[in-house]
Design a protein around this motif. Structure first.
Motif, short mmCIF file in Angstrom:
data_model
loop_
_atom_site.label_atom_id
_atom_site.label_comp_id
_atom_site.label_asym_id
_atom_site.label_seq_id
_atom_site.Cartn_x
_atom_site.Cartn_y
_atom_site.Cartn_z
N MET A 1 0.85 -1.18 0.00
CA MET A 1 0.00 0.00 0.00
C MET A 1 0.89 1.24 0.00
N PRO A 2 0.69 2.18 -0.93
CA PRO A 2 1.55 3.36 -1.02
C PRO A 2 1.36 4.28 0.19
N TYR A 3 2.47 4.91 0.58
CA TYR A 3 2.38 5.89 1.66
C TYR A 3 3.30 7.07 1.39
N PHE A 4 3.01 8.16 2.10
CA PHE A 4 3.80 9.38 2.02
C PHE A 4 4.23 9.78 3.41
N THR A 5 5.44 10.28 3.53
CA THR A 5 5.95 10.81 4.78
C THR A 5 6.34 12.26 4.54
N ASN A 6 5.83 13.15 5.36
CA ASN A 6 6.15 14.56 5.24
C ASN A 6 7.39 14.87 6.09
N ALA A 7 8.53 15.05 5.43
CA ALA A 7 9.77 15.41 6.11
C ALA A 7 10.06 16.90 5.92
N HIS A 8 9.06 17.65 5.51
CA HIS A 8 9.17 19.09 5.34
C HIS A 8 8.72 19.78 6.63
N THR A 9 8.96 21.07 6.74
CA THR A 9 8.63 21.80 7.97
C THR A 9 7.23 22.41 7.97
N ASP A 10 6.47 22.24 6.89
CA ASP A 10 5.12 22.79 6.79
C ASP A 10 4.16 21.69 6.33
N VAL A 11 2.88 21.96 6.39
CA VAL A 11 1.86 21.01 5.96
C VAL A 11 2.00 20.77 4.45
N VAL A 12 1.88 19.51 4.05
CA VAL A 12 1.96 19.12 2.64
C VAL A 12 0.65 18.43 2.27
N ALA A 13 0.09 18.80 1.11
CA ALA A 13 -1.13 18.18 0.59
C ALA A 13 -0.75 17.31 -0.60
N VAL A 14 -1.27 16.06 -0.62
CA VAL A 14 -0.93 15.10 -1.66
C VAL A 14 -2.18 14.73 -2.45
N ALA A 15 -2.03 14.70 -3.78
CA ALA A 15 -3.07 14.20 -4.68
C ALA A 15 -2.50 12.97 -5.37
N GLY A 16 -3.38 12.07 -5.78
CA GLY A 16 -2.89 10.85 -6.40
C GLY A 16 -3.79 10.34 -7.51
N MET A 17 -3.30 9.31 -8.18
CA MET A 17 -4.05 8.66 -9.24
C MET A 17 -3.64 7.19 -9.25
N GLU A 18 -4.63 6.31 -9.49
CA GLU A 18 -4.32 4.89 -9.60
C GLU A 18 -5.25 4.24 -10.61
N TYR A 19 -4.83 3.08 -11.08
CA TYR A 19 -5.59 2.30 -12.04
C TYR A 19 -6.88 1.82 -11.39
N ASP A 20 -8.01 1.99 -12.08
CA ASP A 20 -9.31 1.57 -11.56
C ASP A 20 -10.18 1.11 -12.72
N PRO A 21 -9.93 -0.10 -13.24
CA PRO A 21 -10.65 -0.56 -14.43
C PRO A 21 -12.15 -0.75 -14.20
N ASP A 22 -12.56 -0.99 -12.98
CA ASP A 22 -13.98 -1.22 -12.70
C ASP A 22 -14.75 0.08 -12.48
N GLY A 23 -14.14 1.02 -11.81
CA GLY A 23 -14.85 2.26 -11.47
C GLY A 23 -14.77 3.35 -12.52
N CYS A 24 -13.72 3.34 -13.32
CA CYS A 24 -13.52 4.40 -14.30
C CYS A 24 -13.18 3.78 -15.66
N ALA A 25 -14.11 3.12 -16.26
CA ALA A 25 -13.84 2.41 -17.51
C ALA A 25 -13.98 3.31 -18.73
N GLY A 26 -13.20 3.02 -19.75
CA GLY A 26 -13.41 3.63 -21.05
C GLY A 26 -12.30 4.48 -21.60
N GLU A 27 -12.01 4.28 -22.86
CA GLU A 27 -11.14 5.12 -23.68
C GLU A 27 -9.82 5.49 -23.00
N GLY A 28 -9.15 4.53 -22.39
CA GLY A 28 -7.86 4.80 -21.80
C GLY A 28 -7.91 5.62 -20.53
N LYS A 29 -9.10 5.82 -20.00
CA LYS A 29 -9.25 6.63 -18.79
C LYS A 29 -9.59 5.75 -17.60
#
Length: 114
Positions: A1-29
């Motif tokens: 399971m992927p994880y992130f560790t914030n080693a910076h001195t301020d709050v960090v916001a993370v966005a992500g993307m992953e493969y989801d063939p069942d929930g987001c089907a169609g045209e390479g998306k």
């Protein structure tokens, strides 16, 4: 399971993307995008999913950016979960980077570049 560790001195916001063939089907998306996970300094958070590859982008409150890869994804300033390719006037472009969990199983550590 992927994880992130914030080693910076301020709050960090993370966005992500992953493969989801069942929930987001169609045209390479066949990918789901999500954000934002806020990490306080020295905090670690696990992201959803369990695929070999995931994609990520991060911003700190003080203006630093991590990721900056070749994968163009539309994200929102507020929390979101949506399929790749869904856009609205609230979106802006984030350039995500791929992470291979088999090659680099330790997750992503966000530090201030020197």
């Amino acid at each position: 399971m992927p994880y992130f560790t914030n080693a910076h001195t301020d709050v960090v916001a993370v966005a992500g993307m992953e493969y989801d063939p069942d929930g987001c089907a169609g045209e390479g998306k066949n990918f789901i995008t999500f954000g934002w996970y806020n990490l306080a300094p020295n905090q670690r958070k696990y992201m959803p999913g369990n695929w070999r590859y995931f994609y990520w982008y991060a911003e700190s409150k003080d203006g630093l950016v991590w990721g900056e890869g070749p994968y163009t994804v539309y994200v929102r300033r507020s929390r979101f979960v949506k399929c790749l390719g869904e856009t609205s006037t609230q979106d802006y472009i984030a350039k995500m980077r791929q992470h291979d969990t088999e090659k680099f199983p330790g997750g992503v550590r966000l530090i201030r570049s020197t």
